[in-house]
Design a protein around this motif. Structure first.
Motif, PDB file in Angstrom:
ATOM      1  N   SER A 165      -3.468  32.499  68.931  1.00 59.03           N
ATOM      2  CA  SER A 165      -4.889  32.684  68.689  1.00 59.03           C
ATOM      3  C   SER A 165      -5.662  31.812  69.661  1.00 59.03           C
ATOM      4  N   ASP A 166      -6.653  32.401  70.315  1.00 57.88           N
ATOM      5  CA  ASP A 166      -7.440  31.613  71.270  1.00 57.88           C
ATOM      6  C   ASP A 166      -8.529  30.794  70.582  1.00 57.88           C
ATOM      7  N   GLN A 167      -8.601  30.877  69.259  1.00 57.43           N
ATOM      8  CA  GLN A 167      -9.470  30.042  68.432  1.00 57.43           C
ATOM      9  C   GLN A 167      -8.615  29.486  67.296  1.00 57.43           C
ATOM     10  N   PRO A 168      -9.034  28.392  66.662  1.00 61.48           N
ATOM     11  CA  PRO A 168      -8.316  27.999  65.439  1.00 61.48           C
ATOM     12  C   PRO A 168      -8.285  29.192  64.479  1.00 61.48           C
ATOM     13  N   LEU A 169      -7.233  29.280  63.696  1.00 63.72           N
ATOM     14  CA  LEU A 169      -7.017  30.442  62.837  1.00 63.72           C
ATOM     15  C   LEU A 169      -7.090  30.027  61.366  1.00 63.72           C
ATOM     16  N   VAL A 170      -7.998  30.641  60.629  1.00 63.75           N
ATOM     17  CA  VAL A 170      -8.169  30.371  59.204  1.00 63.75           C
ATOM     18  C   VAL A 170      -7.354  31.399  58.425  1.00 63.75           C
ATOM     19  N   ILE A 171      -6.528  30.930  57.485  1.00 68.61           N
ATOM     20  CA  ILE A 171      -5.853  31.820  56.547  1.00 68.61           C
ATOM     21  C   ILE A 171      -6.545  31.638  55.201  1.00 68.61           C
ATOM     22  N   LYS A 172      -7.045  32.733  54.647  1.00 70.96           N
ATOM     23  CA  LYS A 172      -7.723  32.691  53.353  1.00 70.96           C
ATOM     24  C   LYS A 172      -6.893  33.442  52.330  1.00 70.96           C
ATOM     25  N   LEU A 173      -6.866  32.924  51.106  1.00 65.89           N
ATOM     26  CA  LEU A 173      -6.208  33.593  49.996  1.00 65.89           C
ATOM     27  C   LEU A 173      -7.264  34.427  49.274  1.00 65.89           C
ATOM     28  N   SER A 174      -7.202  35.726  49.402  1.00 66.08           N
ATOM     29  CA  SER A 174      -8.190  36.591  48.769  1.00 66.08           C
ATOM     30  C   SER A 174      -7.908  36.664  47.274  1.00 66.08           C
ATOM     31  N   GLN A 175      -8.692  35.922  46.528  1.00 66.89           N
ATOM     32  CA  GLN A 175      -8.491  35.786  45.083  1.00 66.89           C
ATOM     33  C   GLN A 175      -9.684  36.383  44.355  1.00 66.89           C
ATOM     34  N   GLN A 176      -9.423  37.261  43.403  1.00 62.97           N
ATOM     35  CA  GLN A 176     -10.505  38.015  42.757  1.00 62.97           C
ATOM     36  C   GLN A 176     -11.569  37.143  42.107  1.00 62.97           C
ATOM     37  N   GLU A 177     -11.241  35.959  41.628  1.00 63.07           N
ATOM     38  CA  GLU A 177     -12.229  35.095  40.967  1.00 63.07           C
ATOM     39  C   GLU A 177     -13.364  34.677  41.901  1.00 63.07           C
ATOM     40  N   TYR A 178     -13.125  34.675  43.225  1.00 59.90           N
ATOM     41  CA  TYR A 178     -14.137  34.221  44.177  1.00 59.90           C
ATOM     42  C   TYR A 178     -14.728  35.354  45.008  1.00 59.90           C
ATOM     43  N   GLY A 179     -14.224  36.559  44.850  1.00 59.20           N
ATOM     44  CA  GLY A 179     -14.671  37.683  45.657  1.00 59.20           C
ATOM     45  C   GLY A 179     -15.671  38.577  44.966  1.00 59.20           C
ATOM     46  N   GLY A 180     -15.735  39.821  45.414  1.00 62.92           N
ATOM     47  CA  GLY A 180     -16.681  40.791  44.893  1.00 62.92           C
ATOM     48  C   GLY A 180     -16.492  41.115  43.427  1.00 62.92           C
ATOM     49  N   GLN A 181     -15.267  40.976  42.917  1.00 61.87           N
ATOM     50  CA  GLN A 181     -15.011  41.224  41.495  1.00 61.87           C
ATOM     51  C   GLN A 181     -15.175  39.954  40.658  1.00 61.87           C
ATOM     52  N   GLY A 182     -15.420  38.840  41.340  1.00 60.62           N
ATOM     53  CA  GLY A 182     -15.589  37.555  40.650  1.00 60.62           C
ATOM     54  C   GLY A 182     -16.997  37.033  40.820  1.00 60.62           C
ATOM     55  N   ASP A 183     -17.108  35.775  41.282  1.00 61.49           N
ATOM     56  CA  ASP A 183     -18.433  35.153  41.380  1.00 61.49           C
ATOM     57  C   ASP A 183     -19.206  35.504  42.652  1.00 61.49           C
ATOM     58  N   LYS A 184     -18.588  36.273  43.545  1.00 64.26           N
ATOM     59  CA  LYS A 184     -19.226  36.729  44.800  1.00 64.26           C
ATOM     60  C   LYS A 184     -19.591  35.585  45.752  1.00 64.26           C
ATOM     61  N   SER A 185     -18.936  34.433  45.583  1.00 65.36           N
ATOM     62  CA  SER A 185     -19.171  33.324  46.517  1.00 65.36           C
ATOM     63  C   SER A 185     -18.365  33.512  47.799  1.00 65.36           C
ATOM     64  N   TYR A 186     -17.249  34.206  47.719  1.00 65.70           N
ATOM     65  CA  TYR A 186     -16.303  34.405  48.824  1.00 65.70           C
ATOM     66  C   TYR A 186     -15.777  33.077  49.360  1.00 65.70           C
TER      67      TYR A 186
END
Length: 184
Positions: A93-114
């Protein structure tokens, strides 16, 4: 180089979760971008037998309510991280690489904070292997105070997001290649 927007090019394409690396399965990989002008850059198929390769052009944040974003998404075949404790990744990766755990509690089905749990890997101009445990993942500094921290709930993590570490203020271009992915 072919430019594909999210609306015209959402491509469902993956690597199988096992204890040892296997060939990439395109059914598990896809990408997404914001509707504000960020683009996916592909000059060949996203998924090939021995790797996943993608580029992004992220626009700067539009305004306070409309942020830009780009993501390479790995849909976990089992639909969760039950019984798993670490991720081993060989990437470029030519930039630092972020790995995110897509967890429903924080996404569109949860609190929508992402504000998903995440870990940042260093820039790697040649293939580099990193192993990270789930204990190394933290919520981002920008997590809203109203977003209740429920911890990592393995049964609620359905995907991994691979995101180049580009800033909201300036956006920018990035390219990445996943050579190997193993969930352990």
């Amino acid at each position: 180089m072919r430019v594909v927007s999210f609306l015209s090019g959402l491509l469902l394409v993956g690597c199988t979760s096992t204890q040892s690396p296997v060939k990439f399965n395109e059914d598990h990989w896809r990408y997404a971008t914001d509707p504000h002008g960020s683009q996916v850059l592909l000059d060949e198929p996203l998924v090939q037998n021995n790797r996943v390769k993608i580029g992004f052009d992220r626009v700067p944040r539009v305004d306070k309510q409309n942020n830009s974003w780009v993501e390479l998404i790995y849909d976990i075949p089992s639909g969760n991280l039950n019984g798993l404790d670490s991720i081993e990744l060989t990437y470029q990766s030519d930039q630092p690489l972020v790995i995110k755990l897509s967890q429903q509690e924080y996404g569109g089905q949860g609190d929508k904070s992402y504000a998903h749990y995440q870990v940042v890997l260093p820039r790697a101009l040649t293939p580099q292997t990193q192993r990270v445990t789930l204990q190394q993942f933290t919520r981002p500094d920008w997590t809203p105070v109203w977003s209740k921290d429920r911890g990592i709930i393995k049964s609620s993590v359905s995907a991994l997001y691979f995101v180049p570490d580009l800033t909201d203020k300036t956006g920018g271009r990035a390219s990445m290649t996943i050579h190997q992915l193993s969930l352990q």
